[in-house]
Design a protein around this motif. Structure first.
Motif, mmCIF file in Angstrom:
data_model
loop_
_atom_site.group_PDB
_atom_site.id
_atom_site.type_symbol
_atom_site.label_atom_id
_atom_site.label_comp_id
_atom_site.label_asym_id
_atom_site.label_seq_id
_atom_site.Cartn_x
_atom_site.Cartn_y
_atom_site.Cartn_z
ATOM 1 N N ALA A 1 1.638 -4.585 -12.700
ATOM 2 C CA ALA A 1 0.065 -4.054 -12.507
ATOM 3 C C ALA A 1 -0.272 -2.667 -12.769
ATOM 4 N N ILE A 2 1.029 -1.775 -12.375
ATOM 5 C CA ILE A 2 0.681 -0.315 -12.704
ATOM 6 C C ILE A 2 0.838 -0.151 -14.196
ATOM 7 N N ILE A 3 1.310 -0.794 -14.947
ATOM 8 C CA ILE A 3 1.074 -0.592 -16.544
ATOM 9 C C ILE A 3 -0.414 -1.135 -16.743
ATOM 10 N N LEU A 4 -0.866 -1.874 -16.267
ATOM 11 C CA LEU A 4 -2.308 -2.402 -16.621
ATOM 12 C C LEU A 4 -3.153 -1.224 -15.855
ATOM 13 N N TYR A 5 -2.889 -0.729 -14.693
ATOM 14 C CA TYR A 5 -3.470 0.530 -14.282
ATOM 15 C C TYR A 5 -3.663 1.561 -15.233
ATOM 16 N N ASN A 6 -2.512 1.898 -15.505
ATOM 17 C CA ASN A 6 -2.481 3.197 -16.450
ATOM 18 C C ASN A 6 -3.222 2.984 -17.777
ATOM 19 N N LYS A 7 -3.388 1.912 -18.090
ATOM 20 C CA LYS A 7 -3.914 1.374 -19.453
ATOM 21 C C LYS A 7 -5.482 1.110 -19.602
ATOM 22 N N PHE A 8 -5.863 0.288 -18.523
ATOM 23 C CA PHE A 8 -7.190 -0.169 -18.543
ATOM 24 C C PHE A 8 -7.770 0.075 -17.026
ATOM 25 N N ASN A 9 -7.272 0.676 -16.142
ATOM 26 C CA ASN A 9 -7.747 1.356 -14.777
ATOM 27 C C ASN A 9 -7.957 -0.025 -13.888
ATOM 28 N N LEU A 10 -7.173 -1.069 -14.162
ATOM 29 C CA LEU A 10 -7.498 -2.349 -13.269
ATOM 30 C C LEU A 10 -6.852 -2.088 -12.015
ATOM 31 N N GLY B 1 -4.084 -4.004 -6.674
ATOM 32 C CA GLY B 1 -4.139 -5.040 -5.656
ATOM 33 C C GLY B 1 -4.640 -6.253 -6.110
ATOM 34 N N GLN B 2 -5.688 -6.080 -7.004
ATOM 35 C CA GLN B 2 -6.266 -7.403 -7.780
ATOM 36 C C GLN B 2 -5.630 -8.007 -8.877
ATOM 37 N N THR B 3 -4.889 -7.202 -9.567
ATOM 38 C CA THR B 3 -4.096 -7.556 -10.504
ATOM 39 C C THR B 3 -2.976 -8.064 -9.836
ATOM 40 N N ASN B 4 -2.269 -7.822 -9.039
ATOM 41 C CA ASN B 4 -1.078 -8.526 -8.005
ATOM 42 C C ASN B 4 -1.818 -10.024 -7.813
ATOM 43 N N PHE B 5 -2.726 -10.047 -7.466
ATOM 44 C CA PHE B 5 -3.575 -11.352 -6.796
ATOM 45 C C PHE B 5 -3.784 -12.387 -8.070
ATOM 46 N N VAL B 6 -4.261 -11.692 -9.043
ATOM 47 C CA VAL B 6 -4.296 -12.871 -10.219
ATOM 48 C C VAL B 6 -2.985 -13.120 -10.581
ATOM 49 N N LEU B 7 -1.820 -12.216 -10.936
ATOM 50 C CA LEU B 7 -0.785 -12.770 -11.337
ATOM 51 C C LEU B 7 0.067 -13.692 -10.162
ATOM 52 N N THR B 8 -0.182 -13.508 -8.789
ATOM 53 C CA THR B 8 0.299 -14.333 -7.889
ATOM 54 C C THR B 8 -0.312 -15.639 -8.083
ATOM 55 N N GLY C 1 0.793 -1.361 0.007
ATOM 56 C CA GLY C 1 0.083 -0.118 0.104
ATOM 57 C C GLY C 1 0.760 1.242 0.002
ATOM 58 N N LEU C 2 2.003 1.221 1.111
ATOM 59 C CA LEU C 2 2.928 2.463 0.696
ATOM 60 C C LEU C 2 3.416 2.623 -0.474
ATOM 61 N N SER C 3 3.779 1.551 -1.379
ATOM 62 C CA SER C 3 4.638 1.738 -2.606
ATOM 63 C C SER C 3 3.674 2.197 -3.609
ATOM 64 N N TYR C 4 2.227 1.746 -3.551
ATOM 65 C CA TYR C 4 1.018 2.219 -4.411
ATOM 66 C C TYR C 4 0.952 3.642 -4.085
ATOM 67 N N ARG C 5 1.299 4.268 -2.953
ATOM 68 C CA ARG C 5 0.810 5.659 -2.780
ATOM 69 C C ARG C 5 2.235 6.479 -3.307
ATOM 70 N N SER C 6 3.240 5.913 -3.751
ATOM 71 C CA SER C 6 4.217 6.567 -4.221
ATOM 72 C C SER C 6 4.209 6.782 -5.833
ATOM 73 N N LEU C 7 5.497 7.200 -6.491
ATOM 74 C CA LEU C 7 5.395 7.404 -7.753
ATOM 75 C C LEU C 7 6.237 6.237 -8.438
ATOM 76 N N GLY C 8 6.423 5.366 -7.662
ATOM 77 C CA GLY C 8 7.162 4.123 -8.124
ATOM 78 C C GLY C 8 6.673 2.905 -7.694
ATOM 79 N N SER C 9 7.663 1.742 -7.374
ATOM 80 C CA SER C 9 7.084 0.658 -6.974
ATOM 81 C C SER C 9 8.453 -0.207 -6.252
ATOM 82 N N ILE C 10 8.281 -1.337 -5.828
ATOM 83 C CA ILE C 10 9.371 -1.982 -5.304
ATOM 84 C C ILE C 10 9.719 -2.865 -6.420
#
Length: 287
Positions: free
Chosen positions: A142-151, A154-161, A126-135
């Motif tokens: 997940a952030i690429i898909l969020y930017n492109k498709f507003n997915l 957290g849910q995208t990460n769950f599916v990838l996991t 959650g802290l990384s999601y609030r930043s302008l980067g990631s870990i």
């Protein structure tokens, strides 16, 4: 005020602070709980753990660094250079914490360990999601898909996991996989909660005999705007002005007081919103 807050959230030192805390909590969850219970973490961290269980002589941090290289190339291409540099910092610091931390959190019950691991990793995510980067890792995907498709991230990460878990079945028992799934589910929920913390608002629709006076009081006492929606009563066929406004959670009770002090018979609909962008609320996040 809003401009100053925006400058604060986009400042380099604030984002490095968020990513530092994020890396620490993720490493604490993995090295403090996951490794001792042989859980699988999410995404690239989970795949790194599986490889570490197969080849224990190779340090976890080495696997984590190596698997992140192709994903970081995607982040540089599809997001931004700034996102790439922040994420590079987050990923390298996470690897450093993986290398340095040797703390064992003494939780013996595997169910409690799964919940604790998910809670700690969720804070980090959650802290990384609030930043302008990631870990690093699948967060970038997940952030690429969020930017492109507003997915939702957290849910995208769950599916990838889940894909990582399918591979993990060849290494670990089904019980450990299920405990790991619980940890990931808790982490996904906590991560999304932290990501939307202070951003959730209440959308309110008000049907009243005194819409103009309600709007005046909203402007005067809450310093919020409102919009008239024009409708018609199905039974009376009378034209109605429906007031639409958005307030934060702290203002909701004050809004109810305004409405029902003016019109005890008013009809009010309150809805949770995931995020509100625009004047007086959040600005669109640009990575």
């Amino acid at each position: 005020m809003q401009d100053k807050f925006s400058q604060f959230t986009y400042s380099w030192w604030w984002n490095l602070f968020l990513l530092t805390c994020s890396a620490f909590f993720i490493a604490l969850a993995v090295k403090g709980i996951s490794v001792y219970h042989h859980f699988i973490a999410g995404g690239v961290a989970g795949l790194s753990l599986i490889l570490h269980y197969l080849y224990p002589k190779i340090k976890l941090s080495y696997f984590y660094l190596g698997l992140n290289v192709p994903i970081f190339i995607l982040g540089y291409i599809y997001v931004s250079r700034r996102f790439f540099l922040y994420s590079l910092y987050g990923m390298c610091l996470t690897s450093v914490f993986f290398y340095l931390l040797n703390l064992h959190i003494p939780i013996t019950d595997p169910m409690l360990a799964a919940i604790g691991c998910g809670f700690l990793s969720g804070i980090g995510l959650g802290l990384s999601y609030r930043s302008l980067g990631s870990i690093g890792g699948t967060d970038i995907i997940a952030i690429i898909l969020y930017n492109k498709f507003n997915l939702r991230i957290g849910q995208t990460n769950f599916v990838l996991t889940l894909l990582v878990f399918a591979f993990g079945l060849k290494v670990l028992s089904l019980d450990l996989i299920l405990y790991s799934l619980i940890a990931i589910g808790v982490g996904s929920f906590v991560g999304d909660y932290f990501a939307t913390l202070f951003n959730q608002r209440k959308l309110v629709l008000i049907i009243s005999h005194y819409p103009e006076e309600i709007v005046r009081q909203i402007n005067k006492r809450l310093h919020r705007g409102a919009t008239f929606l024009y409708g018609q009563g199905c039974y009376t066929h009378r034209e109605k002005k429906i007031v639409l406004t958005v307030v934060d959670n702290l203002q909701l009770k004050r809004l109810e007081e305004i409405i029902f002090s003016l019109d005890p018979q008013a009809f009010v609909i309150e809805e949770n919103t995931l995020n509100v962008l625009g004047k007086g609320f959040s600005k669109r996040k640009v990575y």
